[in-house]
Scaffold this motif. Structure first.
Motif, PDB file in Angstrom:
ATOM      1  N   THR A 281       5.129   2.155  -7.391  1.00  0.00           N
ATOM      2  CA  THR A 281       4.880   0.729  -7.587  1.00  0.00           C
ATOM      3  C   THR A 281       5.938  -0.029  -6.790  1.00  0.00           C
ATOM      4  O   THR A 281       6.947   0.556  -6.367  1.00  0.00           O
ATOM      5  CB  THR A 281       4.980   0.340  -9.074  1.00  0.00           C
ATOM      6  N   PRO A 282       5.750  -1.329  -6.578  1.00  0.00           N
ATOM      7  CA  PRO A 282       6.764  -2.088  -5.834  1.00  0.00           C
ATOM      8  C   PRO A 282       8.164  -1.979  -6.424  1.00  0.00           C
ATOM      9  O   PRO A 282       9.157  -2.044  -5.684  1.00  0.00           O
ATOM     10  CB  PRO A 282       6.235  -3.523  -5.906  1.00  0.00           C
ATOM     11  N   ASP A 283       8.283  -1.785  -7.722  1.00  0.00           N
ATOM     12  CA  ASP A 283       9.608  -1.670  -8.334  1.00  0.00           C
ATOM     13  C   ASP A 283      10.297  -0.354  -7.999  1.00  0.00           C
ATOM     14  O   ASP A 283      11.478  -0.173  -8.309  1.00  0.00           O
ATOM     15  CB  ASP A 283       9.490  -1.824  -9.853  1.00  0.00           C
ATOM     16  N   ASP A 284       9.556   0.573  -7.360  1.00  0.00           N
ATOM     17  CA  ASP A 284      10.131   1.864  -6.964  1.00  0.00           C
ATOM     18  C   ASP A 284      10.561   1.882  -5.501  1.00  0.00           C
ATOM     19  O   ASP A 284      10.923   2.941  -4.973  1.00  0.00           O
ATOM     20  CB  ASP A 284       9.106   2.992  -7.182  1.00  0.00           C
ATOM     21  N   PHE A 285      10.518   0.737  -4.835  1.00  0.00           N
ATOM     22  CA  PHE A 285      10.737   0.706  -3.388  1.00  0.00           C
ATOM     23  C   PHE A 285      12.207   0.707  -2.980  1.00  0.00           C
ATOM     24  O   PHE A 285      12.511   0.674  -1.790  1.00  0.00           O
ATOM     25  CB  PHE A 285      10.062  -0.528  -2.778  1.00  0.00           C
ATOM     26  N   ASP A 286      13.118   0.726  -3.916  1.00  0.00           N
ATOM     27  CA  ASP A 286      14.544   0.697  -3.575  1.00  0.00           C
ATOM     28  C   ASP A 286      14.885   1.891  -2.684  1.00  0.00           C
ATOM     29  O   ASP A 286      14.624   3.048  -3.034  1.00  0.00           O
ATOM     30  CB  ASP A 286      15.388   0.734  -4.851  1.00  0.00           C
TER      31      ASP A 286
ATOM     32  N   GLY B 227       0.827  -1.195   0.000  1.00  0.00           N
ATOM     33  CA  GLY B 227       0.000   0.000   0.000  1.00  0.00           C
ATOM     34  C   GLY B 227       0.863   1.246   0.000  1.00  0.00           C
ATOM     35  O   GLY B 227       1.900   1.289   0.676  1.00  0.00           O
ATOM     36  N   VAL B 228       0.443   2.236  -0.766  1.00  0.00           N
ATOM     37  CA  VAL B 228       1.174   3.507  -0.865  1.00  0.00           C
ATOM     38  C   VAL B 228       0.171   4.649  -0.751  1.00  0.00           C
ATOM     39  O   VAL B 228      -1.034   4.447  -0.916  1.00  0.00           O
ATOM     40  CB  VAL B 228       1.947   3.608  -2.200  1.00  0.00           C
ATOM     41  N   PRO B 229       0.640   5.867  -0.474  1.00  0.00           N
ATOM     42  CA  PRO B 229      -0.288   6.996  -0.359  1.00  0.00           C
ATOM     43  C   PRO B 229      -1.067   7.227  -1.653  1.00  0.00           C
ATOM     44  O   PRO B 229      -0.526   7.106  -2.754  1.00  0.00           O
ATOM     45  CB  PRO B 229       0.639   8.182  -0.050  1.00  0.00           C
ATOM     46  N   GLN B 230      -2.344   7.541  -1.494  1.00  0.00           N
ATOM     47  CA  GLN B 230      -3.153   7.902  -2.652  1.00  0.00           C
ATOM     48  C   GLN B 230      -2.583   9.174  -3.281  1.00  0.00           C
ATOM     49  O   GLN B 230      -2.089  10.056  -2.593  1.00  0.00           O
ATOM     50  CB  GLN B 230      -4.606   8.132  -2.232  1.00  0.00           C
ATOM     51  N   GLY B 231      -2.650   9.244  -4.593  1.00  0.00           N
ATOM     52  CA  GLY B 231      -2.112  10.411  -5.284  1.00  0.00           C
ATOM     53  C   GLY B 231      -0.671  10.240  -5.711  1.00  0.00           C
ATOM     54  O   GLY B 231      -0.099  11.133  -6.349  1.00  0.00           O
TER      55      GLY B 231
ATOM     56  N   LYS C 214      -3.640   3.313  -1.007  1.00  0.00           N
ATOM     57  CA  LYS C 214      -4.179   2.474  -2.067  1.00  0.00           C
ATOM     58  C   LYS C 214      -3.227   1.311  -2.295  1.00  0.00           C
ATOM     59  O   LYS C 214      -2.036   1.392  -1.972  1.00  0.00           O
ATOM     60  CB  LYS C 214      -4.338   3.271  -3.366  1.00  0.00           C
ATOM     61  N   THR C 215      -3.742   0.221  -2.828  1.00  0.00           N
ATOM     62  CA  THR C 215      -2.872  -0.910  -3.140  1.00  0.00           C
ATOM     63  C   THR C 215      -2.082  -0.612  -4.407  1.00  0.00           C
ATOM     64  O   THR C 215      -2.516   0.162  -5.265  1.00  0.00           O
ATOM     65  CB  THR C 215      -3.685  -2.200  -3.339  1.00  0.00           C
ATOM     66  N   THR C 216      -0.931  -1.236  -4.517  1.00  0.00           N
ATOM     67  CA  THR C 216      -0.106  -1.073  -5.704  1.00  0.00           C
ATOM     68  C   THR C 216       0.535  -2.406  -6.057  1.00  0.00           C
ATOM     69  O   THR C 216       0.967  -3.154  -5.177  1.00  0.00           O
ATOM     70  CB  THR C 216       0.978   0.002  -5.487  1.00  0.00           C
ATOM     71  N   GLY C 217       0.582  -2.707  -7.342  1.00  0.00           N
ATOM     72  CA  GLY C 217       1.158  -3.973  -7.781  1.00  0.00           C
ATOM     73  C   GLY C 217       0.221  -5.142  -7.546  1.00  0.00           C
ATOM     74  O   GLY C 217      -0.856  -5.007  -6.963  1.00  0.00           O
ATOM     75  N   ASP C 218       0.642  -6.298  -8.015  1.00  0.00           N
ATOM     76  CA  ASP C 218      -0.131  -7.523  -7.804  1.00  0.00           C
ATOM     77  C   ASP C 218       0.001  -7.982  -6.355  1.00  0.00           C
ATOM     78  O   ASP C 218       0.976  -7.639  -5.673  1.00  0.00           O
ATOM     79  CB  ASP C 218       0.366  -8.632  -8.731  1.00  0.00           C
TER      80      ASP C 218
END
Length: 213
Positions: free
Chosen positions: A34-39, A26-30, A99-103
């Motif tokens: 995505t999970p690939d940006d979590f580095d 889950g990430v902030p709305q707006g 909001k949810t992000t990714g599968d």
């Protein structure tokens, strides 16, 4: 998800058909994260082993913040940049402005587990599983009972075929029969409508507590 996160050496014995949920990021709305940006980001969760394994699979170097609860408010408190949590509808995340992000990382449900590979070979475990299965199946069925004229018996029992066959008994009133059959709960309203259209009377539906079929 609990079994997977704990790494416990357990055997899945049977699904209990409730508690279906998705374990998601889950990430902030707006935001477009995505999970690939979590580095390099901080991920709060109560299931740190699952999250670490998923991040490793993605080749990401993110900090996993282990929390015991209230994961969804960790971003607003400045503890984390994203979260990973279990949810059925996503409403808890939305209420926290997320909001949810990714599968989904994991799709989970309630299951019965055994402590070793031969648990399901024990008589007491098999008996327990049979009883549980009886309750699970009973939740999917109801008992439908009705009276119908013999001229409509074949059509009526096509609507309520039961498991092996419906129970049919003669009534005192000539030409009329009492029918009793297990039917799918999800279809019971349509079944009652069809029986009524065939002239069936006294149509009743009752719950089944447990069964063996």
């Amino acid at each position: 998800d609990l079994a997977l996160d704990s790494g416990a050496d357990v055997q899945e014995l049977m699904a209990l058909r409730f508690g279906e949920a998705d374990f998601c990021y889950g990430v902030p709305q707006g935001t477009d994260l995505t999970p690939d940006d979590f580095d390099g980001l901080r991920i709060a969760t109560s299931y740190d082993h699952i999250v670490r394994n998923d991040l490793d699979r993605r080749g990401l170097d993110a900090e996993v913040i282990s929390l015991d609860g209230a994961v969804e408010i960790s971003i607003s408190l400045g503890v984390a940049d994203a979260v990973a949590d279990v949810g059925q509808t996503g409403s808890t995340l939305r209420q926290a402005g997320l909001k949810t992000t990714g599968d989904p990382i994991v799709e989970s449900e309630a299951i019965l587990v055994g402590r070793n590979d031969d648990a399901d070979e024990r008589d007491d475990v098999r008996h327990f599983m049979r009883r549980l299965r009886g309750i699970i199946v009973a939740r999917e069925y109801v008992m439908v009972e009705y009276d119908v004229h013999e001229d409509q018996l074949d059509a009526a029992t096509d609507v309520t075929p039961g498991i092996e066959s419906p129970t049919v008994s003669p009534l005192k009133k000539e030409g009329w029969l009492a029918v009793k059959a297990m039917s799918r709960q999800s279809k019971v309203n349509a079944i009652m409508d069809q029986l009524a259209n065939l002239g069936a009377r006294g149509i009743t539906v009752s719950e089944i507590q447990t069964c063996r079929i």
